[in-house]
Every structure is written in C-alpha cells, then in structure tokens.
Scaffold this motif. Structure first.
Motif, PDB file in Angstrom:
ATOM      1  N   LYS A 292       0.838  -1.036  -0.099  1.00 42.08           N
ATOM      2  CA  LYS A 292      -0.001  -0.319   0.138  1.00 42.08           C
ATOM      3  C   LYS A 292       0.914   1.342   0.118  1.00 42.08           C
ATOM      4  O   LYS A 292       0.573   2.065  -0.777  1.00 42.08           O
ATOM      5  N   GLN A 293       1.855   1.346   0.968  1.00 42.66           N
ATOM      6  CA  GLN A 293       2.852   2.589   0.999  1.00 42.66           C
ATOM      7  C   GLN A 293       3.427   2.676  -0.266  1.00 42.66           C
ATOM      8  O   GLN A 293       3.823   3.681  -0.901  1.00 42.66           O
ATOM      9  N   GLY A 294       3.975   1.593  -0.932  1.00 43.58           N
ATOM     10  CA  GLY A 294       4.661   1.589  -2.328  1.00 43.58           C
ATOM     11  C   GLY A 294       3.609   2.370  -3.265  1.00 43.58           C
ATOM     12  O   GLY A 294       4.076   3.113  -4.106  1.00 43.58           O
ATOM     13  N   TYR A 295       2.491   1.680  -3.370  1.00 38.62           N
ATOM     14  CA  TYR A 295       1.482   2.204  -4.348  1.00 38.62           C
ATOM     15  C   TYR A 295       1.316   3.504  -4.151  1.00 38.62           C
ATOM     16  O   TYR A 295       1.207   4.527  -5.192  1.00 38.62           O
ATOM     17  N   VAL A 296       1.058   4.280  -2.853  1.00 37.37           N
ATOM     18  CA  VAL A 296       0.940   5.761  -2.754  1.00 37.37           C
ATOM     19  C   VAL A 296       2.038   6.557  -3.285  1.00 37.37           C
ATOM     20  O   VAL A 296       1.946   7.698  -4.043  1.00 37.37           O
ATOM     21  N   VAL A 297       3.290   6.030  -2.804  1.00 46.10           N
ATOM     22  CA  VAL A 297       4.547   6.475  -3.291  1.00 46.10           C
ATOM     23  C   VAL A 297       4.847   6.593  -4.940  1.00 46.10           C
ATOM     24  O   VAL A 297       4.995   7.654  -5.707  1.00 46.10           O
ATOM     25  N   ALA A 298       4.417   5.585  -5.601  1.00 44.64           N
ATOM     26  CA  ALA A 298       4.426   5.563  -7.068  1.00 44.64           C
ATOM     27  C   ALA A 298       3.486   6.460  -7.631  1.00 44.64           C
ATOM     28  O   ALA A 298       3.756   7.012  -8.750  1.00 44.64           O
ATOM     29  N   SER A 299       2.138   6.486  -7.165  1.00 45.50           N
ATOM     30  CA  SER A 299       1.190   7.325  -7.662  1.00 45.50           C
ATOM     31  C   SER A 299       1.405   8.896  -7.309  1.00 45.50           C
ATOM     32  O   SER A 299       1.322   9.631  -8.605  1.00 45.50           O
ATOM     33  N   LEU A 300       2.216   9.126  -6.323  1.00 46.48           N
ATOM     34  CA  LEU A 300       2.513  10.451  -6.181  1.00 46.48           C
ATOM     35  C   LEU A 300       3.666  10.934  -7.270  1.00 46.48           C
ATOM     36  O   LEU A 300       3.727  12.173  -7.965  1.00 46.48           O
ATOM     37  N   VAL A 301       4.749  10.101  -7.585  1.00 44.67           N
ATOM     38  CA  VAL A 301       5.505  10.209  -8.526  1.00 44.67           C
ATOM     39  C   VAL A 301       4.952  10.486  -9.808  1.00 44.67           C
ATOM     40  O   VAL A 301       5.442  11.174 -10.682  1.00 44.67           O
ATOM     41  N   LEU A 302       4.083   9.468 -10.375  1.00 42.89           N
ATOM     42  CA  LEU A 302       3.174   9.534 -11.460  1.00 42.89           C
ATOM     43  C   LEU A 302       2.611  11.028 -11.623  1.00 42.89           C
ATOM     44  O   LEU A 302       2.753  11.620 -12.711  1.00 42.89           O
ATOM     45  N   ALA A 303       1.687  11.345 -10.747  1.00 44.20           N
ATOM     46  CA  ALA A 303       1.316  12.670 -10.713  1.00 44.20           C
ATOM     47  C   ALA A 303       2.067  14.006 -11.140  1.00 44.20           C
ATOM     48  O   ALA A 303       1.795  14.774 -11.691  1.00 44.20           O
ATOM     49  N   THR A 304       3.062  13.538 -10.236  1.00 42.00           N
ATOM     50  CA  THR A 304       4.228  15.054 -10.385  1.00 42.00           C
ATOM     51  C   THR A 304       4.735  15.020 -11.874  1.00 42.00           C
ATOM     52  O   THR A 304       4.867  16.095 -12.513  1.00 42.00           O
ATOM     53  N   GLY A 305       4.998  13.947 -12.523  1.00 48.62           N
ATOM     54  CA  GLY A 305       5.392  13.716 -13.772  1.00 48.62           C
ATOM     55  C   GLY A 305       4.399  14.339 -14.737  1.00 48.62           C
ATOM     56  O   GLY A 305       4.623  15.338 -15.711  1.00 48.62           O
ATOM     57  N   ALA A 306       2.891  13.960 -14.604  1.00 48.12           N
ATOM     58  CA  ALA A 306       1.949  14.485 -15.399  1.00 48.12           C
ATOM     59  C   ALA A 306       1.871  16.098 -15.309  1.00 48.12           C
ATOM     60  O   ALA A 306       1.820  16.886 -16.173  1.00 48.12           O
ATOM     61  N   VAL A 307       2.150  16.529 -14.021  1.00 52.29           N
ATOM     62  CA  VAL A 307       2.022  18.163 -13.882  1.00 52.29           C
ATOM     63  C   VAL A 307       3.022  18.827 -14.780  1.00 52.29           C
ATOM     64  O   VAL A 307       3.012  19.787 -15.241  1.00 52.29           O
ATOM     65  N   GLY A 308       4.431  18.177 -14.609  1.00 54.70           N
ATOM     66  CA  GLY A 308       5.601  18.622 -15.322  1.00 54.70           C
ATOM     67  C   GLY A 308       5.392  18.785 -16.868  1.00 54.70           C
ATOM     68  O   GLY A 308       5.851  19.776 -17.283  1.00 54.70           O
ATOM     69  N   THR A 309       4.401  18.007 -17.452  1.00 62.28           N
ATOM     70  CA  THR A 309       4.135  18.259 -18.946  1.00 62.28           C
ATOM     71  C   THR A 309       3.389  19.516 -19.313  1.00 62.28           C
ATOM     72  O   THR A 309       3.054  19.454 -20.391  1.00 62.28           O
ATOM     73  N   LEU A 310       2.763  20.034 -18.191  1.00 67.48           N
ATOM     74  CA  LEU A 310       1.854  21.007 -18.542  1.00 67.48           C
ATOM     75  C   LEU A 310       2.510  22.443 -19.342  1.00 67.48           C
ATOM     76  O   LEU A 310       1.916  23.054 -19.900  1.00 67.48           O
ATOM     77  N   ALA A 311       3.928  22.402 -19.224  1.00 66.87           N
ATOM     78  CA  ALA A 311       4.683  23.363 -19.940  1.00 66.87           C
ATOM     79  C   ALA A 311       5.005  23.115 -21.451  1.00 66.87           C
ATOM     80  O   ALA A 311       5.739  23.658 -21.829  1.00 66.87           O
ATOM     81  N   ALA A 312       4.384  21.946 -21.920  1.00 62.00           N
ATOM     82  CA  ALA A 312       4.560  21.689 -23.253  1.00 62.00           C
ATOM     83  C   ALA A 312       4.582  22.569 -24.342  1.00 62.00           C
ATOM     84  O   ALA A 312       5.374  22.646 -25.299  1.00 62.00           O
ATOM     85  N   ARG A 313       3.689  23.732 -24.228  1.00 64.80           N
ATOM     86  CA  ARG A 313       3.677  24.459 -25.303  1.00 64.80           C
ATOM     87  C   ARG A 313       4.735  25.634 -25.147  1.00 64.80           C
ATOM     88  O   ARG A 313       5.016  26.079 -26.337  1.00 64.80           O
ATOM     89  N   GLU A 314       5.402  25.790 -23.995  1.00 68.77           N
ATOM     90  CA  GLU A 314       6.473  26.974 -23.741  1.00 68.77           C
ATOM     91  C   GLU A 314       7.682  26.359 -23.781  1.00 68.77           C
ATOM     92  O   GLU A 314       8.593  26.928 -24.234  1.00 68.77           O
ATOM     93  N   ALA A 315       7.760  25.108 -22.965  1.00 68.65           N
ATOM     94  CA  ALA A 315       9.102  24.791 -22.623  1.00 68.65           C
ATOM     95  C   ALA A 315      10.009  23.981 -23.822  1.00 68.65           C
ATOM     96  O   ALA A 315       9.028  23.503 -24.591  1.00 68.65           O
ATOM     97  N   PRO A 316      11.238  23.718 -23.683  1.00 70.22           N
ATOM     98  CA  PRO A 316      11.791  22.832 -24.848  1.00 70.22           C
ATOM     99  C   PRO A 316      11.241  21.481 -24.744  1.00 70.22           C
ATOM    100  O   PRO A 316      10.774  21.064 -23.459  1.00 70.22           O
ATOM    101  N   ALA A 317      11.395  20.834 -25.770  1.00 66.32           N
ATOM    102  CA  ALA A 317      10.807  19.352 -25.860  1.00 66.32           C
ATOM    103  C   ALA A 317      11.364  18.436 -24.804  1.00 66.32           C
ATOM    104  O   ALA A 317      10.906  17.660 -24.250  1.00 66.32           O
ATOM    105  N   TRP A 318      12.937  18.794 -24.546  1.00 69.64           N
ATOM    106  CA  TRP A 318      13.504  17.799 -23.571  1.00 69.64           C
ATOM    107  C   TRP A 318      12.979  17.976 -22.122  1.00 69.64           C
ATOM    108  O   TRP A 318      12.742  16.912 -21.382  1.00 69.64           O
ATOM    109  N   VAL A 319      12.084  18.987 -21.648  1.00 68.50           N
ATOM    110  CA  VAL A 319      11.544  19.390 -20.495  1.00 68.50           C
ATOM    111  C   VAL A 319      10.513  18.210 -20.399  1.00 68.50           C
ATOM    112  O   VAL A 319      10.232  17.507 -19.537  1.00 68.50           O
ATOM    113  N   VAL A 320       9.674  18.423 -21.489  1.00 66.61           N
ATOM    114  CA  VAL A 320       8.417  17.326 -21.757  1.00 66.61           C
ATOM    115  C   VAL A 320       9.071  15.693 -21.483  1.00 66.61           C
ATOM    116  O   VAL A 320       8.382  15.117 -21.038  1.00 66.61           O
ATOM    117  N   PHE A 321       9.974  15.345 -22.360  1.00 60.68           N
ATOM    118  CA  PHE A 321      10.604  14.153 -22.119  1.00 60.68           C
ATOM    119  C   PHE A 321      10.919  13.781 -20.849  1.00 60.68           C
ATOM    120  O   PHE A 321      10.698  12.565 -20.282  1.00 60.68           O
TER     121      PHE A 321
END
Length: 441
Positions: A292-321
């Motif tokens: 359960k604890q592992g699942y929580v941590v993995a989910s938080l990492v996934l969500a953080t990455g998703a938020v990071g792609t919000l800058a896709a229109r302005e940031a360089p492509a490597w940031v999205v990658f």
C-alpha cells in the motif's frame, strides 16, 4: 512458508503481458488518431467508437471470469482460455486497421466498430483467466509481488516496443496502408505473447479451490461486499482513466504541440524506459515498506510527472521528455502494486470460504480497468471536441490554440487530478500480510 516459484514459471507467466501490453497500448495510442486524422471522423464520434466496445467488456469480463472458474480441463481451468481468446484476438486485431477503402466514412466507422468489438470480446476471454492465475499459482504474499514484478517488467518492455514501433511502422509506409501493416505487425506480437504464456505456465503450480456456489449474480454480490477489494478497484480504475487519457494524447502531443518528427516514439521510450530499469526496485521497495505504501509513493511520482508536462507549449521538448520519464517511473510502481494486491484479495476470500472466486474477482477487476482505459480516450476526445479540434483525412489540419490547450490539459492536469484523487480510496485500504497470515491460519 511456501518456496519461491521457479524462474521459468515467473518468466512463462509474465510473457502473457506481451499480449496484454500490445493490445492495451496500441489501440489507445493509434485508434483515435486513425479515426480523426486518417478516416476524417469527428472527434466526438471517434471517441464513441473507441469507448463502446470497451463498455461491452465491462459487462462481459465478470462473465468470462465465472466461465473460467467453472472450466474443467486437465491443462487447468485458465490455460485453455489463453489460447482460445488470445488467438482470436490476434486475428481480429490484424483486421481492425485493414478495412477496405470504399470512400465512405460510415463504412469505415462501422468496420472499426465491429472489429474492435470482436477484439474486446476475445481479449476478455484471454485477459480475465490470465490475470486470475497468480492467486492459484502461489499462496505467498511476497511471491505474488515478485511474480508481478516480472510481469510488469515485460509489460513495460512491450509497451515500449509496441508504442514506439507502431507509429514508426505507420509513418514508414504512410497513409492507410501504414496502419494496415502496423496492425498485422502488432497482431504477430500479440500472438507471440499468447503462445508464450500458454507454454510457459505448463509446469506452474495450481492451488486447487472449489468454484464458488450460486449464480454469477450471487458471486458478484459477494465480491462487491469485499471492502478492501472495492477500495483497491476504485483506486485502480481512476488511475486507469488517467493512463488512458495520457495514452490517447501521445500522438496529438507529439505531432500538434511539440511538432517534432518521431516525438511520439521518443515520448514512449521516455515513458517506458525507466519502468524497465526500476520495476525490480519497486518490488523490493514494496517488500520493505508494504504494498500500500509503495502504491502511494508510485502514484505521487506519476502525478508529479504529469503536472510537469503542463509546460509543453512553452518549454523545450527535453523538459516534456524528462517529465514523461518521471511519469514512467511512477507508472511502473503503480502497476506492480495493485496487480500484486488483487490476488491477495482473491486469496483471502478463498481461504475464508474455501471457494474459488478468483475468476469473478478478476473479471470485475479487468472490467473496471477496461472501463477506465476506455473512458480515458473518450475523455480526451471530449476535450478535443470542446477545444475545437479539426479532423482531416491527411492529418495536416492546422489546429487552433484552444485545441492545443485541450491536448496539453488532457495529457497533464486532468490525469494528475485523477491520480491524486484516487489516493482518497487507497488510504482506507487495510489488507496486510499479517491479516492474510491470520486468514491462512
């Protein structure tokens, strides 16, 4: 305590993920763009075509699970269905993108709908028995995590192989013929996974438990009363919805927002590459801190990455990658843990009652997963429609800013909110190794 499974059994079982990974990835990645940018079907109707067969699976999966529970065969109750469902799936998948070019969008749409419905039906009779098998292969709490880590590692490899090569094959051939060739190539991959799983589980242990008594409705009522299973399922379905939304958006993010040739393949490598390396580490992490604890941590990492792609229109492509790579790190753990927790719930029920409802549990589970993965592209298609996305038959339509914003939001903020929201249900999940040991005693 039961001993560890042989590596041959772990690997043999895990090869089934070649089939589930290819079918779970390619339609979610390619079917919506095929409908909107090759067949010229409006986004809202394309979303309906993608969703309808998956909705049928929601009804069919518990039935497939009940049928496999009651199957009597010297090869085991599940293994015959691997061949029956898997071979049918491979054939129908090859036909999915191979419709005749008669110049009618209605004929094109009908062909895809009928073939995808057939694929969904065949997949139910492969996937449900396949996912039910771990509860009967081993009764070890930690061994199921190890078994799932093998499965997720091969799943991640298949997602990368299928997700990266499918667009390359399509683009190399070009036009509708590109989709046709791609469909046949992916069908071959699916068939390889089907045969591998069937042959590889030939010597797998099989824990004998009597099929549950009563009707399917009675069994569903009992399964629905399993509190921890309901909480885990709700969490997983919401995350499947998030994954389905991101998967549907890859081709649009790569082509319309990043505007880079081969960007879809790069995104997939960034997504899956970390999973290939880190899946065993997630399994060890879960053994140390709990699933359960592992699942929580993995989910938080996934969500953080998703938020990071919000800058896709302005940031360089490597940031999205890079952000997509972070999604991949979290996604690996968010697959290992729930897949290892599902057979725990089924095994706890079997030990309490002495009756085998693993197929019904799995049928309900895969129905929920299918619903989430189907609603994901549907939700993304709805966002495209609201954003004014312009469909075409050559994929060259210039998209307005509103459509580009819809693509970015559908790949970033919407999935992140779904993943974070799912943790409310996961926080209330309480089934532990100690509790399973008490049930066994």
């Amino acid at each position: 305590m039961p001993g560890p499974l042989p590596r041959s059994v772990r690997f043999g079982y895990a090869t089934g993920s070649v089939a589930t990974g290819a079918f779970g990835t390619v339609p979610g990645l390619m079917l919506l763009p095929f409908l909107t940018d090759s067949l010229g079907i409006a986004a809202i109707w394309a979303g309906c075509i993608v969703f309808a067969p998956k909705a049928w699976d929601v009804v069919l999966n518990p039935v497939a699970g009940r049928i496999s529970d009651r199957t009597i065969d010297p090869r085991g109750s599940r293994r015959p269905w691997l061949l029956r469902g898997g071979i049918s799936l491979a054939v129908l998948f090859a036909l999915l993108f191979a419709g005749p070019d008669v110049g009618s969008r209605w004929v094109d749409a009908a062909w895809v709908l009928v073939c995808f419905l057939g694929c969904a039906t065949a997949y139910a009779f492969f996937q449900v028995p396949y996912v039910a098998m771990p509860a009967e292969i081993t009764d070890s709490y930690d061994e199921r995590t190890r078994l799932m880590s093998w499965r997720v590692a091969i799943l991640a490899f298949t997602i990368m192989l299928a997700g990266a090569t499918a667009p390359l094959i399509r683009d190399a051939v070009g036009g509708r013929d590109g989709y046709r060739v791609m469909g046949v190539a992916m069908a071959v991959i699916i068939l390889a996974g089907v045969i591998g799983a069937y042959a590889g589980t030939r010597s797998a242990p099989h824990l004998e438990v009597q099929p549950g008594a009563g009707t399917l409705r009675d069994q569903l009522r009992i399964v629905g009363g399993a509190r921890d299973f309901r909480l885990l399922l709700t969490t997983f379905v919401l995350q499947a919805l998030a994954t389905g939304c991101m998967l549907a958006g890859v081709d649009y993010l790569a082509g319309d927002v990043l505007g880079r040739s081969g960007a879809a393949t790069i995104l997939f490598v960034c997504f899956v590459g970390p999973a290939l390396l880190l899946t065993p580490l997630w399994a060890r992490f879960g053994t140390r801190v709990g699933k359960k604890q592992g699942y929580v941590v993995a989910s938080l990492v996934l969500a953080t990455g998703a938020v990071g792609t919000l800058a896709a229109r302005e940031a360089p492509a490597w940031v999205v990658f890079v952000a997509t790579g972070l999604i991949g790190v979290g996604y690996a753990g968010a697959q290992v843990f729930p897949m290892a927790m599902l057979p725990d719930a089924a095994a706890a029920d079997a030990r309490r009652t002495g009756e085998n409802r693993a197929g019904v549990f799995t049928g309900v589970w895969t129905a929920g997963e299918t619903l989430g993965l189907a609603l994901g592209p549907g939700l993304f298609a709805l966002l495209l429609a609201v954003g004014g996305y312009r469909s075409s038959t050559d994929g060259d339509a210039v998209q307005p800013d509103s459509a580009l914003n819809a693509i970015v939001l559908g790949f970033s903020v919407v999935p992140a909110v779904l993943v974070l929201g799912s943790l409310w249900w996961l926080a209330r999940y309480s089934l532990t190794a100690k509790e399973l040991e008490e049930v066994s005693g």
